[in-house]
Write an enzyme that holds these catalytic residues in place. Sequence first.
Site, short mmCIF file in Angstrom:
data_model
loop_
_atom_site.label_atom_id
_atom_site.label_comp_id
_atom_site.label_asym_id
_atom_site.label_seq_id
_atom_site.Cartn_x
_atom_site.Cartn_y
_atom_site.Cartn_z
N HIS A 101 -53.31 -40.93 14.87
CA HIS A 101 -54.36 -40.18 14.19
C HIS A 101 -55.47 -41.12 13.76
O HIS A 101 -55.22 -42.14 13.11
CB HIS A 101 -53.81 -39.44 12.97
CG HIS A 101 -54.84 -38.64 12.24
ND1 HIS A 101 -55.39 -37.49 12.78
CD2 HIS A 101 -55.47 -38.83 11.04
CE1 HIS A 101 -56.28 -37.01 11.93
NE2 HIS A 101 -56.35 -37.81 10.88
N SER A 102 -56.71 -40.81 14.15
CA SER A 102 -57.89 -41.59 13.78
C SER A 102 -57.71 -43.04 14.23
O SER A 102 -57.57 -43.30 15.42
CB SER A 102 -58.14 -41.46 12.28
OG SER A 102 -59.46 -41.83 11.94
N MET A 103 -57.70 -44.01 13.31
CA MET A 103 -57.49 -45.40 13.73
C MET A 103 -56.22 -45.55 14.56
O MET A 103 -56.16 -46.35 15.49
CB MET A 103 -57.41 -46.31 12.50
CG MET A 103 -57.19 -47.79 12.83
SD MET A 103 -56.95 -48.85 11.37
CE MET A 103 -55.21 -48.50 11.01
#
Length: 272
Positions: A101-103
């Site tokens: 998720h994200s990074m």
Amino acid sequence: MTRTAARPARRPLTHGAVTCPRPVPGAALRLFLFHHAGGSHLLYRDWEHEFPADWEVCFLDAPGRGRLSDTPLIDSSDELVAFFARELQPWTERPFAFFGHSMGSLVAYELTRRLAAEGRSLPVWLGVSACGTSPRPALGTTTPTARHLLTDGELREWLRSVGGTPDAVLNDDATWRHFGPMFRNDFALVDTWRPAADAPPLRTPVSAFGGDADPVVGRERLAAWAGRTQRFLGLNMFDGGHFYLAHHRRPVARRITAAVAAARRTAREHLV
């Protein structure tokens, strides 16, 4: 009539960066979950209950958080990927998949590339969530593009606008002094990441996930993951913002399960 005694629940297993809340001997698949910037494996608390019983779900922590809180933070994507490559080496002797998720998406993608370059076993599937395939566009005309260069006040306000960060972290100065450097470190990693221009498409199938009201990563940037893989399994959109998955744990887990099954089915067909 004799009642069969219930099997005692297995104790969670932790080793280095890996937390396995529900060990599964002889697991058919290991699913590794990578967290967001400024976060930890707690993003995925209780997710292990949403997947097939023969899957072993493993949460990962980057240095500086969780059981690794005494380990120095890493603000380079290459160094963080190298760290996870070492940490996961004993865990990849059976089929495995990545979801970030994200990074965490960026790290999982670059880790997949590194495993391919080193001739090591590859994930059967990669899921990328709330992350674009290119550097993040500018925040606006009055603030710098790089979030790690924002003032403390600007960074706290930006995090508040995106959601996902507890008010206790953003509103309390003492708490912020502890967590602020972690956010700034991780954003330095994300905002200075530059994808290799000549990177070949992954052999690993990829699915993208996102929130339809995400102010950070829109549908177009999510869909662009199709250009990073030989087999794009589609875009999965949910109601919500950057942290949409906090409100859609079960449907997200079902999409992950279905995508992994599709990827493995295709892999078997290619072997026939």
